[in-house]
Design an enzyme around this catalytic site. Sequence first.
Site, mmCIF file in Angstrom:
data_model
loop_
_atom_site.group_PDB
_atom_site.id
_atom_site.type_symbol
_atom_site.label_atom_id
_atom_site.label_comp_id
_atom_site.label_asym_id
_atom_site.label_seq_id
_atom_site.Cartn_x
_atom_site.Cartn_y
_atom_site.Cartn_z
ATOM 1 N N SER A 1 19.096 43.696 45.579
ATOM 2 C CA SER A 1 19.872 43.365 46.776
ATOM 3 C C SER A 1 20.596 42.029 46.686
ATOM 4 C CB SER A 1 18.949 43.345 48.004
ATOM 5 O OG SER A 1 18.017 42.295 47.900
ATOM 6 N N GLU B 1 8.659 32.668 43.142
ATOM 7 C CA GLU B 1 9.791 31.830 43.514
ATOM 8 C C GLU B 1 9.572 30.388 43.089
ATOM 9 O OE1 GLU B 1 8.089 33.767 45.668
ATOM 10 O OE2 GLU B 1 9.497 35.427 45.906
HETATM 11 C C1 LIG Z 1 7.795 35.455 48.869
HETATM 12 C C2 LIG Z 1 8.585 36.698 48.835
HETATM 13 N N1 LIG Z 1 9.020 37.149 47.656
HETATM 14 C C3 LIG Z 1 9.771 38.264 47.615
HETATM 15 C C4 LIG Z 1 10.081 38.950 48.744
HETATM 16 C C5 LIG Z 1 10.889 40.214 48.684
HETATM 17 N N2 LIG Z 1 9.990 41.321 48.384
HETATM 18 C C6 LIG Z 1 9.307 41.922 49.361
HETATM 19 S S1 LIG Z 1 8.267 43.085 48.763
HETATM 20 C C7 LIG Z 1 8.707 42.769 47.175
HETATM 21 C C8 LIG Z 1 8.085 43.522 46.050
HETATM 22 C C9 LIG Z 1 6.623 43.542 46.197
HETATM 23 O O1 LIG Z 1 6.017 44.255 45.175
HETATM 24 P P1 LIG Z 1 4.523 44.695 45.376
HETATM 25 O O2 LIG Z 1 3.715 43.568 45.875
HETATM 26 O O3 LIG Z 1 4.059 45.324 44.114
HETATM 27 O O4 LIG Z 1 4.625 45.720 46.553
HETATM 28 P P2 LIG Z 1 4.689 47.312 46.525
HETATM 29 O O5 LIG Z 1 5.039 47.777 45.150
HETATM 30 O O6 LIG Z 1 3.342 47.750 46.916
HETATM 31 O O7 LIG Z 1 5.722 47.693 47.523
HETATM 32 C C10 LIG Z 1 9.677 41.778 47.142
HETATM 33 C C11 LIG Z 1 10.307 41.282 45.923
HETATM 34 C C12 LIG Z 1 9.619 38.434 49.952
HETATM 35 N N3 LIG Z 1 9.857 39.092 51.111
HETATM 36 N N4 LIG Z 1 8.887 37.316 49.977
#
Ligand SMILES: Cc1ncc(C[n+]2csc(CCOP(=O)(O)OP(=O)(O)O)c2C)c(N)n1
Lengths: 271, 341
Positions: free
Chosen positions: B47, B68
């Site tokens: 995105s 991050e």
């Molecule tokens: C600190 C932070 N990093 C990144 C994001 C964006 N983000 C939300 S969920 C996600 C991926 C998460 O992966 P995972 O923990 O494996 O979740 P799942 O595969 O179970 O959906 C990202 C990059 C965010 N909202 N906050």
Amino acid sequence: MSPTPIELRDIAKVVRRDVLTMLLEAGSGHAGGSLSSVDILVALYWGVMRVRPDRPSWEERDRLVLSKAHAAPALYAALARRGYFDVKDLLTFRKIRTKLQGFPDMHKTPGIDASVGSPGQGLSIANGIAMAAKRDGRQYRIYCLMGDGEAHEGQVWEAGMTAAHHKLDNVCAVIDRNRMMGDGGTEDIVALSPLQDKWRTFNWHVVEIDGHNVEQLTAAFSEAASVKGQPTVVIARTVKGKGVPFMENKAEWHDRKLTEDLYEEAMKALA
Amino acid sequence: MAEMGLVDIHHSVVETEATNRGYERGLIELAERGTDIIVMDADLAGSSGTSGFRKRFPDRFLDIGLCEQDMIGTAAGLALAGKCVFVTTHGMLAAGKAWDIIRSTICYGSLNVNICGADAGLSAGGAGGSRQSLEDVAVMRTLPGMTVIVPTDAVEARKATVAAARTPGPVYIRFAAARVPIITTNITPFTIGQAGVYRQGDDASVLTNGVMLYEALKAARLLEDDGLGVRVINCHTIKPLDRAIVNRAAVETGALVTAEEGSTIGGLGGAVAEALAQSSRPTPIKIVGIEDRFGESGEHEQLLSHFGLKSRDIASAVREVLSRKRSLEGRDTEAARDRVQ
Ligand SMILES: Cc1ncc(C[n+]2csc(CCOP(=O)(O)OP(=O)(O)O)c2C)c(N)n1
């Protein structure tokens, strides 16, 4: 009486269908990570956690911190089906003036124990609640549902040390180990394996089970409740997008927009 | 204002594009020109606008996962070793999650790291308050040596990206995930630190940036029907603020409105107010933005209305500062009369 495993599976199917309907209505949201968490949430809210949906802020209730906050659709659907609020409200998810915000807001939604947004922060919150519970001599347990990609965040490991150091045996972390994140597979982007060993060296009690098998889930949570002097992490092996064949194990379904056609196809798979 | 090469938004169909896309084009342009660039993302390439770059230049792309803080720290090392680095994640994660690392590693060392906040402002829409970043500009602006830019459209976003690569020291640029109107063209001048007057007028000025520039131009048009001439200034660079243009607007129009898709605390409005409060010419100012609260779920356009960020809101802010300006002028005339008597 707790529901039988067959009943739990039926509930999980209803919750999955709700999730898809919410995402179609909203036009955005996280499908993959919501679907992978459904069985965990159903096992917890129907088979394990002591809660009173008619009294969401009952002091003695078990708590859940949804650290993987993007799975909000799964939690909202579970809460609605468990009786916390009207199932019809699910259709307002992500819309203006809704009580079902994109990420959980405890001041707007009954049954949410902590407002959360960024992954990586929930385990610290759970630890804090657990410390307070110990001080106040309360018996409730605190569950923290995390993603596996989420375990990249440094704060997860800070909290991991804290919980073990303070012997927070009233904390139970659950890792939705679907091996996927947003941009691809966890092991391709930044490898997490061996995940069990990591938590063990952090002095946690570790249980690994099939995260779509409600019997195994319930058994893991009762094992966790019996462990003293140590927090437990349940590593739940799951499939991202579980239940919808075209979403399963596809990173792009992390947050792709659902179309009407694909929705129909998905609902057929969950008939 | 033909020389600015602006799109005539009042008479033509206005195209829209997410400014993230302009970021992506800027990154590709830099790599194509041979810049020793490294683009980093924290699991948001889908995105944030870096996926196109990843496809074209996989060797220059690094997905660091949901790390991050580690991303910003690693970027510092890459910059120390001479790379041109762009780090990318959601606005509040870029600006907020790693703030101390940006402060104590990047800014303390004046390192050439470009920090890009994708999906910023209210543009994360349905995701709601936790994801929308309304405070990023304020928290970045306070850091010593940090340049802060909010491009108005995808065209300007591309230029800002390329310009940031050539700017010494850290730069924060904020992008939007939602489609926003395209106002500028390839020939519209863009220099970091130099604001652009996009519409002339002598009764009041609107200083703005990001998607609010479009709303400000429409507001000026509304006010023209009331016989008011409103100057509209694109303050894409909040820091360093173009004090010359701001002061001129204060002196020549005597009434200012700032408008931003962010908190009314510490952003563009704060920067302008700080500058003018310490100048020789106190000027009525109205800060249009989101007042000390989180965003919430909804579509981007709905949210702009919900939070009072549309052209009609800017127009009423202009009327308000104009009435304050008139009462000040009234007081001046009275004082002058008193002195004569
Ligand atoms: C600190 C932070 N990093 C990144 C994001 C964006 N983000 C939300 S969920 C996600 C991926 C998460 O992966 P995972 O923990 O494996 O979740 P799942 O595969 O179970 O959906 C990202 C990059 C965010 N909202 N906050």
